[in-house]
Design a protein around this motif. Structure first.
Motif, short mmCIF file in Angstrom:
data_model
loop_
_atom_site.label_atom_id
_atom_site.label_comp_id
_atom_site.label_asym_id
_atom_site.label_seq_id
_atom_site.Cartn_x
_atom_site.Cartn_y
_atom_site.Cartn_z
N CYS A 168 18.15 -1.49 -38.06
CA CYS A 168 16.75 -1.25 -37.63
C CYS A 168 15.97 -2.56 -37.66
O CYS A 168 15.82 -3.17 -38.72
CB CYS A 168 16.10 -0.23 -38.56
N CYS A 200 16.60 1.15 -31.71
CA CYS A 200 16.27 2.03 -32.83
C CYS A 200 15.08 2.92 -32.45
O CYS A 200 14.09 2.46 -31.90
CB CYS A 200 15.94 1.21 -34.06
N CYS A 218 13.34 4.80 -34.72
CA CYS A 218 12.55 5.19 -35.88
C CYS A 218 11.06 5.01 -35.57
O CYS A 218 10.70 4.35 -34.59
CB CYS A 218 12.96 4.38 -37.12
N CYS A 235 9.75 1.35 -35.34
CA CYS A 235 10.19 0.63 -34.12
C CYS A 235 9.42 1.13 -32.90
O CYS A 235 9.01 0.34 -32.05
CB CYS A 235 11.69 0.80 -33.91
ZN LIG Z 1 13.76 1.11 -36.50
#
Ligand SMILES: [Zn+2]
Length: 440
Positions: free
Chosen positions: A150, A188, A190, A193
């Protein structure tokens, strides 16, 4: 418009570089494969490539998976890099910062991103559903299943910068790095991000997945970390796509572009032809004003597993690559160097790379006359005929007649190397013809 291209780079994997002939375990394709030759072959293959580079104006030889336990790890890398330095050639490590195994591709090393992520699964990138992300290249263009990190995780950032500093301290012979974040690797997903990308407005692309904000978020700190240890290292930032097909690069005020522009002039920006190649080739634009001070490189996939196939003759495409680079104000070019110059077509590709980097506005006729004809012991007209004959892999019914024509040409040649090159062409074409007439 430039009259010479000063930077010439070879791009290579370790597992499919075959400069030594008749070795067991050769591979002709792949991304992230296992290394299947005996370990010492790695050093032999690369030393031969480096010799060619030194003799033919290639400034740098890149290697993905330079560091693997099975072919000698740091010790063989040190010998290869040192050998290159003695000959005035640089070896660049080609490595992913968030994917592709990190700096140490495979083995028991703290520089292995895969090992780091195994110990710290909380640092892995996330899929759409929140599960950890892996990349699995499709067979036959790849093999391993690799974890992805990440880019927004501070522990990942520290790890990347620390390992870069360690690498250049431990391997001072290393000529530089071509660093990447991940092109075919999914970005990524998430929350951090997603937020960062929205804020940076990086012109992200979904297919293939490319994130300029991932690149711009780490490249400047990574480059400065490397230069703090090795000030003369070449730092090549892989941009994956091309400024011609992503309008974000034209915008000097874009946050990602601004971040990249904090880098000093000595930084290399590498622009590829692979993603959306048609638009790049048909509508090639000059380097945007704000990026001109960098050392830009135009990288193409001629005569490879991704383009026409290995050992095909692509001298005209290499001529165009160099001409377009020069006209656009790009100072460097890059092609693959994995194949031995024993293959006459490959040899002429490499010679074209040198010739058109030296003379980007020269004609193919001039190359045939000055470079090919002496090596084929023939006139410029007959050397041009070699180029036409090599193209018959796209018109295979004509190959038996071409074979007869080559036999006639050979009858008048006594020089061994010229004979070898013509015989190579005949054998190369006949393999395509043979395949075209098989029932299964
Ligand atoms: Zn991430």
């Amino acid at each position: 418009m430039l009259d010479k291209l000063n930077y010439r780079l070879f791009w290579n994997w370790d597992h499919s570089t075959n400069w030594c002939l008749n070795t067991v375990g050769r591979q002709n394709t792949g991304v992230s494969n296992l290394y299947t030759k005996r370990g010492p072959e790695f050093e032999r293959d690369y030393k031969r490539m480096i010799e060619w580079a030194a003799d033919h104006g290639v400034s740098s030889v890149g290697c993905v998976a330079l560091l693997r336990d099975c072919h000698g790890g740091f010790e063989s890398a040190r010998r290869i890099c040192g050998y290159a330095r003695e000959k005035g050639v640089r070896v660049n490590l080609i490595a992913g910062l968030y994917s592709y195994g990190g700096l140490y591709y495979e083995g028991k090393s703290q520089l292995s991103l895969n090992n780091f992520l195994e110990k710290h699964p909380e640092c892995m990138a996330k899929d759409m559903d929140g599960t950890p992300r892996f990349i699995q290249f499709r067979h036959p263009h790849g093999w391993m299943r690799e974890p992805v990190a990440c880019p927004s995780n501070p522990a990942v950032r520290n790890y990347v910068l620390d390992t870069l500093a360690y690498l250049f301290m431990a391997l001072p012979e290393l000529g530089g790095i071509q660093m990447e974040t991940g092109d075919c690797t999914p970005v990524c997903m998430c929350e951090k991000c997603r937020e960062r990308r929205a804020l940076w407005k990086g012109g992200e692309r979904r297919i293939p997945q490319l994130s300029l904000s991932d690149m711009a978020g780490i490249y400047p700190d990574a480059a400065n970390t490397i230069w703090s240890i090795s000030p003369d290292a070449w730092v090549v930032c892989e941009m994956y796509t091309h400024y011609t097909n992503n309008p974000v690069y034209q915008d000097a005020e874009n946050p990602c572009v601004k971040a990249m522009c904090t880098l000093p002039d000595k930084c290399f920006l590498q622009w590829g032809d692979r993603h959306f190649p048609k638009k790049v080739w048909e509508d090639f634009q000059p380097v945007p004003e704000h990026l001109r001070r960098f050392r830009n490189i135009y990288r193409c996939h001629h005569s490879t597993q991704w383009a026409e196939g290995r050992h095909t003759l692509t001298v005209e495409k290499i001529r165009r690559q160099c001409e377009m680079a020069a006209d656009a104000g790009i100072q460097g070019v890059s092609i693959f160097g994995e194949c031995s110059a024993f293959h006459a077509n490959t040899e002429f590709n490499y010679l074209a790379f040198q010739y058109f980097a030296d003379h980007p506005h020269a004609t193919l006729r001039a190359f045939a006359e000055e470079v090919m004809a002496p090596r084929l012991a023939c006139t410029a007209d007959v050397a041009e005929r070699y180029i036409q004959l090599a193209d018959l892999i796209y018109d295979r019914a004509k190959i038996p007649a071409a074979s007869a024509e080559i036999t006639k040409i050979l009858a008048g040649i006594t020089d061994y190397d010229a004979q070898r090159r013509w015989m190579y062409l005949g054998s190369f074409l006949n393999a395509y013809y043979w395949e075209s007439i098989q029932k299964n």
